[in-house]
Design an enzyme around this catalytic site. Sequence first.
Site, short mmCIF file in Angstrom:
data_model
loop_
_atom_site.label_atom_id
_atom_site.label_comp_id
_atom_site.label_asym_id
_atom_site.label_seq_id
_atom_site.Cartn_x
_atom_site.Cartn_y
_atom_site.Cartn_z
N HIS A 234 41.86 -16.13 5.80
CA HIS A 234 42.65 -17.31 5.47
C HIS A 234 43.62 -17.54 6.63
O HIS A 234 44.83 -17.32 6.52
CB HIS A 234 43.38 -17.14 4.15
CG HIS A 234 42.58 -17.58 2.97
ND1 HIS A 234 42.20 -18.89 2.78
CD2 HIS A 234 42.03 -16.88 1.95
CE1 HIS A 234 41.47 -18.99 1.68
NE2 HIS A 234 41.34 -17.79 1.17
N ASP B 233 45.05 -19.97 1.19
CA ASP B 233 45.39 -19.04 0.12
C ASP B 233 46.74 -19.39 -0.49
O ASP B 233 46.93 -19.32 -1.72
CB ASP B 233 45.39 -17.61 0.63
CG ASP B 233 46.23 -17.42 1.90
OD1 ASP B 233 46.43 -18.39 2.66
OD2 ASP B 233 46.68 -16.28 2.15
N TYR C 55 36.50 -36.68 9.87
CA TYR C 55 37.63 -36.94 8.98
C TYR C 55 38.38 -38.16 9.45
O TYR C 55 38.57 -38.38 10.66
CB TYR C 55 38.58 -35.74 8.94
CG TYR C 55 38.00 -34.51 8.29
CD1 TYR C 55 36.77 -34.54 7.66
CD2 TYR C 55 38.69 -33.30 8.31
CE1 TYR C 55 36.24 -33.41 7.05
CE2 TYR C 55 38.18 -32.17 7.71
CZ TYR C 55 36.95 -32.22 7.09
OH TYR C 55 36.44 -31.10 6.50
N GLU D 156 56.44 -15.40 3.19
CA GLU D 156 56.13 -15.74 1.81
C GLU D 156 57.24 -16.47 1.07
O GLU D 156 57.03 -16.93 -0.05
CB GLU D 156 55.71 -14.47 1.05
CG GLU D 156 54.34 -13.97 1.55
CD GLU D 156 53.84 -12.75 0.81
OE1 GLU D 156 52.61 -12.63 0.63
OE2 GLU D 156 54.67 -11.91 0.41
#
Length: 421
Positions: free
Chosen positions: A120, A125, A323, A399
């Site tokens: 990832h 994630d 895209y 995090e």
Amino acid sequence: MDAAVTPAHSLAALVEEAARALEPRVIAWRRDIHEHPELGNREVRTAGIVAEHLRKLGLDEVRTGVAYTGVVGLLKGGKPGPVVALRADMDGLPVTEETGLPFASKVRTQWQGEEVGVMHACGHDCHVAILMGVAEILAGMRDQLPGTVKFIFQPAEEMPPAGEEGGARLMIQEGALEKPVPKAIFGLHVSSRLNAGTIGWREGPVMASSDPLEIEVKGKQTHGAAPWLGVDPILTSAQIVMGLHTLVSRTVDITREPAVVTVGSIKGGNRGNIIPDGVRMQGTIRTFDEGMRDDLHERITTLAESIAKGNRAECRVCINKGYDVTYNDPALTAQFVPTLERVAGASNVVRVDKVTGSEDFSFFQKLVPGLFFFVGATAPGIDPTKTYSNHSPKFMVDEDALLQGLRALTHVTCDFLEANA
């Protein structure tokens, strides 16, 4: 309550309390998904975790197998109101992880006929874990919720395997934006280019369109000592590559919008003393304007074919539209930047430069007004311009970004529902 969490909607205090209580579980979800990444259209384990979670929350509907492995959940609030969609992408990349984290990926699989590591490396994630958390918070206040929330967990944002369809475009084809149709869609992306605690936004074109380019040059093989007896596709290809970059610097009005043409792969020949029959090049085209996009496609084709003809070579140019431009609806953006400022503090919410990376969130925005924003993921004190970027084998996420993303996406959702109820 400080200014960063001053409520604008009636559920603000409940959102703050629930988000902070849920943070450890969101981190745990993220670490588990990070340790077990899956490539596009193969996110079977990840989709299973998501679907089980949504069912346990008692959502009104949970569809699986959308665009191979996508999951779409529907939460109907206890009060009448609009429909809003939230999206997270689930796939990893064919990258061998080098972070040294205790939950680093050791997964290996097959990709394009080769054995590769899986990581990832772009932060998907985090996106999955954040949206799982948003779903839990909103499900916990279902009775007070004015409207309906559609949760879209999307596979293959990083492109499906060769020969397969996938991603946002296929989810749309299979009804992800139907029954009911949302009035708006929101998404986020963790970014190494911003420090944790910072949120980035931009109105209008924010991320570039991305179009794959392939050029095949056919010459005539001969001995390297006698090039006049053949037609040199390597020399021709070199001139084409130089010409492609001249196109941007000399024929594109970059004062209006930027553009990028990159050749990232060139293959031809196998010995230094043999001029080969052919060369194959692959690259990418990035633009922010549809007119410039079409014009650049035509110019690339004309230039490559003309250079080849001048060298007596043959040339085939293949440009596929990939895209589209990720375009943030200006009115929607202006309406919800104050929400982001309430979450992070006004000084930590910044208008970012255009990003020449691309996102298939753009396909959702073609049909529904959307806002796509960035959540800083580089640890405070580290210069984000000097750290490892998204897609690097050493890409790391602070995090703290998970709680920031969880709070931001939940508050934006609640603000939207109450403002349009």
